[in-house]
Scaffold this motif. Structure first.
Motif, PDB file in Angstrom:
ATOM      1  N   VAL A 125       0.844  -1.202   0.000  1.00 34.28           N
ATOM      2  CA  VAL A 125       0.000   0.000   0.000  1.00 34.28           C
ATOM      3  C   VAL A 125       0.877   1.250   0.000  1.00 34.28           C
ATOM      4  N   ALA A 129       1.340   4.127  -3.069  1.00 30.95           N
ATOM      5  CA  ALA A 129       1.061   5.537  -2.783  1.00 30.95           C
ATOM      6  C   ALA A 129       2.215   6.442  -3.190  1.00 30.95           C
ATOM      7  N   SER A 130       3.441   5.920  -3.140  1.00 28.68           N
ATOM      8  CA  SER A 130       4.615   6.736  -3.449  1.00 28.68           C
ATOM      9  C   SER A 130       5.114   6.549  -4.878  1.00 28.68           C
TER      10      SER A 130
END
Length: 215
Positions: A125, A129-130
């Motif tokens: 996750v 996200a990055s």
């Protein structure tokens, strides 16, 4: 698919509404219990598997199912089958060269939000996200990578494992991934190591993933 597998693994693919070879008699018995959509998938999978086995130089035998639903490959063969909308593939090789093969194909679209908590490890996750913007749906790519591995794992050990038993690390430049295991003792029954590597590719809107286990 062949571009992300070793050269001695034979791959056969079907795209769209390509012609499907008829099932063999024992396979037809299995298909009789399926709905029409599942019959189509089953027939396509058996067709590409049969063509791949022939290219190994063997006479294909009926490809039946084990207790867990996985294909029961004939003596001398290891392999894997995958299908999704508009695509089907089989990959096979000699069992003297490989202990197992896992392949998967998924449409390149995000996982449903309600599914993500059951599939993705917290590490994954955070990585998603990055990650820089990309045409790849990374959550689905991770799901596909785990599917490919678990097909291999099941074929070799006869056991299933959970999507959160491991987490995927991705090397975007090399189109490669590794799957690291949290329960090393259980996973070591297959690998004798703490991780396994695979490859991925995006083709015509389909995410393709592969994993092989050497002897």
């Amino acid at each position: 698919m062949s571009s992300i597998l070793p050269h001695d693994v034979v791959v056969e693919e079907l795209w769209g509404n390509a012609r499907i070879d008829p099932l063999l008699a024992q396979e037809r018995v299995l298909a009789e219990r399926m709905n029409s959509r599942r019959q189509q998938e089953f027939s396509a999978g058996r067709a590409v598997a049969r063509r791949a086995v022939q290219r190994l130089g063997l006479e294909p035998l009926p490809l039946l199912k084990g207790a867990n639903g996985a294909p029961l490959w004939q003596d001398g063969v290891v392999g894997s089958i995958t299908h999704c909308e508009q695509y089907c593939a089989a990959a096979v090789a000699s069992n003297s060269a490989y202990r197992g093969i896992g392949i998967d194909a998924e449409p390149n679209k995000p996982l449903p939000e309600e599914v993500r908590p059951f599939i993705l490890h917290p590490y994954e996750v955070a990585w998603i996200a990055s990650a820089p913007a990309s045409a790849m749906s990374w959550d689905t790519m991770i799901f596909s990578a785990k599917e490919a591995f678990y097909k291999l794992w099941s074929s070799v050990t006869g056991f299933w494992c959970d999507f959160k038993d491991g987490y995927v690390q991705i090397d975007r430049a090399k189109r490669a991934f590794s799957l690291s295991f949290q329960d090393n003792g259980r996973m070591n029954r297959l690998t004798n190591c703490h991780s396994m590597s695979g490859m991925f590719h995006l083709s015509n809107g389909i995410i393709l993933t592969t994993v092989v286990a050497n002897w």
